[in-house]
Design a protein around this motif. Sequence first.
Motif, PDB file in Angstrom:
ATOM      1  N   SER A 287       0.810  -1.218   0.000  1.00  0.00           N
ATOM      2  CA  SER A 287       0.000   0.000   0.000  1.00  0.00           C
ATOM      3  C   SER A 287       0.843   1.268   0.000  1.00  0.00           C
ATOM      4  CB  SER A 287      -0.939   0.001   1.214  1.00  0.00           C
ATOM      5  OG  SER A 287      -0.188  -0.098   2.426  1.00  0.00           O
ATOM      6  N   GLN A 288       2.022   1.234   0.560  1.00  0.00           N
ATOM      7  CA  GLN A 288       2.833   2.444   0.694  1.00  0.00           C
ATOM      8  C   GLN A 288       3.631   2.710  -0.571  1.00  0.00           C
ATOM      9  OE1 GLN A 288       6.516   2.617   3.234  1.00  0.00           O
ATOM     10  NE2 GLN A 288       5.183   3.810   4.569  1.00  0.00           N
ATOM     11  N   ARG A 289       3.651   3.964  -1.020  1.00  0.00           N
ATOM     12  CA  ARG A 289       4.474   4.343  -2.170  1.00  0.00           C
ATOM     13  C   ARG A 289       5.939   4.124  -1.835  1.00  0.00           C
ATOM     14  NH1 ARG A 289       2.773   8.242  -5.567  1.00  0.00           N
ATOM     15  NH2 ARG A 289       4.632   7.606  -6.732  1.00  0.00           N
ATOM     16  N   ARG A 290       6.675   3.489  -2.767  1.00  0.00           N
ATOM     17  CA  ARG A 290       8.082   3.221  -2.491  1.00  0.00           C
ATOM     18  C   ARG A 290       8.854   2.989  -3.783  1.00  0.00           C
ATOM     19  NH1 ARG A 290       6.750  -2.122   0.903  1.00  0.00           N
ATOM     20  NH2 ARG A 290       5.391  -0.544   1.804  1.00  0.00           N
ATOM     21  N   GLY A 313       9.321  -3.673   2.334  1.00  0.00           N
ATOM     22  CA  GLY A 313       9.257  -2.390   3.033  1.00  0.00           C
ATOM     23  C   GLY A 313      10.607  -2.076   3.662  1.00  0.00           C
ATOM     24  N   TRP A 333      10.578   6.019   0.392  1.00  0.00           N
ATOM     25  CA  TRP A 333       9.194   5.669   0.664  1.00  0.00           C
ATOM     26  C   TRP A 333       8.430   6.915   1.104  1.00  0.00           C
ATOM     27  CZ3 TRP A 333      13.114   4.962   4.081  1.00  0.00           C
ATOM     28  CH2 TRP A 333      12.921   5.356   5.409  1.00  0.00           C
ATOM     29  N   LEU A 334       7.132   6.890   0.847  1.00  0.00           N
ATOM     30  CA  LEU A 334       6.273   8.026   1.153  1.00  0.00           C
ATOM     31  C   LEU A 334       5.229   7.584   2.168  1.00  0.00           C
ATOM     32  CD1 LEU A 334       5.658  10.994   0.407  1.00  0.00           C
ATOM     33  CD2 LEU A 334       4.013  10.123  -1.258  1.00  0.00           C
ATOM     34  N   PRO A 335       5.375   7.968   3.440  1.00  0.00           N
ATOM     35  CA  PRO A 335       4.383   7.588   4.449  1.00  0.00           C
ATOM     36  C   PRO A 335       3.013   8.184   4.127  1.00  0.00           C
ATOM     37  CG  PRO A 335       6.419   8.328   5.491  1.00  0.00           C
ATOM     38  CD  PRO A 335       6.520   8.678   4.030  1.00  0.00           C
ATOM     39  N   GLU A 336       1.989   7.537   4.617  1.00  0.00           N
ATOM     40  CA  GLU A 336       0.622   7.998   4.386  1.00  0.00           C
ATOM     41  C   GLU A 336       0.425   9.399   4.958  1.00  0.00           C
ATOM     42  OE1 GLU A 336      -3.974   6.387   5.049  1.00  0.00           O
ATOM     43  OE2 GLU A 336      -2.263   5.339   5.945  1.00  0.00           O
ATOM     44  N   ASN A 337      -0.280  10.231   4.208  1.00  0.00           N
ATOM     45  CA  ASN A 337      -0.608  11.606   4.591  1.00  0.00           C
ATOM     46  C   ASN A 337       0.627  12.516   4.657  1.00  0.00           C
ATOM     47  OD1 ASN A 337      -3.360  10.884   4.920  1.00  0.00           O
ATOM     48  ND2 ASN A 337      -2.938  10.160   7.005  1.00  0.00           N
ATOM     49  N   GLU A 338       1.724  12.108   4.026  1.00  0.00           N
ATOM     50  CA  GLU A 338       2.893  12.970   3.928  1.00  0.00           C
ATOM     51  C   GLU A 338       3.170  13.272   2.460  1.00  0.00           C
ATOM     52  OE1 GLU A 338       6.373  12.076   6.145  1.00  0.00           O
ATOM     53  OE2 GLU A 338       5.278  11.177   7.832  1.00  0.00           O
ATOM     54  N   PRO A 341       9.006  12.351   0.483  1.00  0.00           N
ATOM     55  CA  PRO A 341       9.456  10.980   0.707  1.00  0.00           C
ATOM     56  C   PRO A 341      10.621  10.907   1.695  1.00  0.00           C
ATOM     57  CG  PRO A 341      10.211  11.782  -1.424  1.00  0.00           C
ATOM     58  CD  PRO A 341       9.280  12.818  -0.879  1.00  0.00           C
TER      59      PRO A 341
END
Length: 356
Positions: A287-290, A313, A333-338, A341
């Motif tokens: 699910s996390q952008r990476r 991850g 990686w791009l954490p959710e709601n941020e 990266p």
Amino acid sequence: MKISLWLAASIAFIAATACSPPSCAQSRTPEDVSPPTRLKRFETRTQAMGSNLDMVLYAESLDAARAAFENAIDCLERHSIPLNHYVAESEVNQLPSLSARSPRPISPVLARAIERSRQWFGWSQGAFDSTQRETIQLWSRARRLKTLPDPEAIQKALQRSTWEKIELREDAQRSMTITHEGPRLSLDVGGLAVGLLLDDMMLAIRESGITSALINAGGDIIVSDPPPNREGWSISVAGLQWGDAPLLNVELRNGAITSSGDLNQFAMIDGVRYGHIIDPRSGRPVSQRRSVTVIADQAIDADAGATALAALGHEESFRLSERMPIREVYYLWLPENETNPHFRTWVYPSVNAPTR
């Protein structure tokens, strides 16, 4: 970037330019001056494996360069045939028809791909799993049709996938055979096939007498010795999103570099972004952008390593990667709601990569 396996055999020689020593502002005595190199730079581009295939090498003549290029392409043509998922008659596509407990001879190329896949399954604790072909196909179809796969179908695919039921064995004639105990044997070696082919192509170039070369298959890159008067081949590591400046440049020699991420391959389904990186332990896309870039001694390990670490991850990757045959990792990686990266890198200066 993972690229499909198909080949167009035409070769076009783009350039051949003399390689001259770099300029230097510092004066030198005659004893410090190296003799001028006779090597020239040659480049070629063709379409192969679903993308541009670029090769650069340094040779003394056009004939030497042409022979090396042709040997590499010939190697690619021969070795890609057993691994080609897009040809129904290919060796890897014939595995599902294998009867249980019935040994079948397989080519050395496919045997190497399967054995290395098994090793990466162990190194990654299941995050790299070539027995998950059916799961990958379910999500590929889902992205194409913009419809989520049936959860029950995912669970059935996961239950059918296991290395415990597969055996590779060398027979009395030193040929490899494969046997399985399950109801159906279905493998997807695409996670490392491009790397395997790049390793073999570079070996063909070396056997042609060329010691300084680069092969780039759509972003999967392998290099040998650096160009004359250079410390290495300069290669840019991309950012996480389109339009981002390169994250950094690396000087690479006698190694391979591959990136894996969800920059290009994803689909929006019911307002949710689903990338193409599947975690085979859960049977779902991460699910996390990476984006992860891996440097290794061999392209097969850079290829598999980038796939495995993208599924793991950053936290699990940092914990497990020390046991893997890789040199360096660059992880975005791009954490959710941020919006910005995060970045982490780690290096293993002394790696004993298993030989193939």
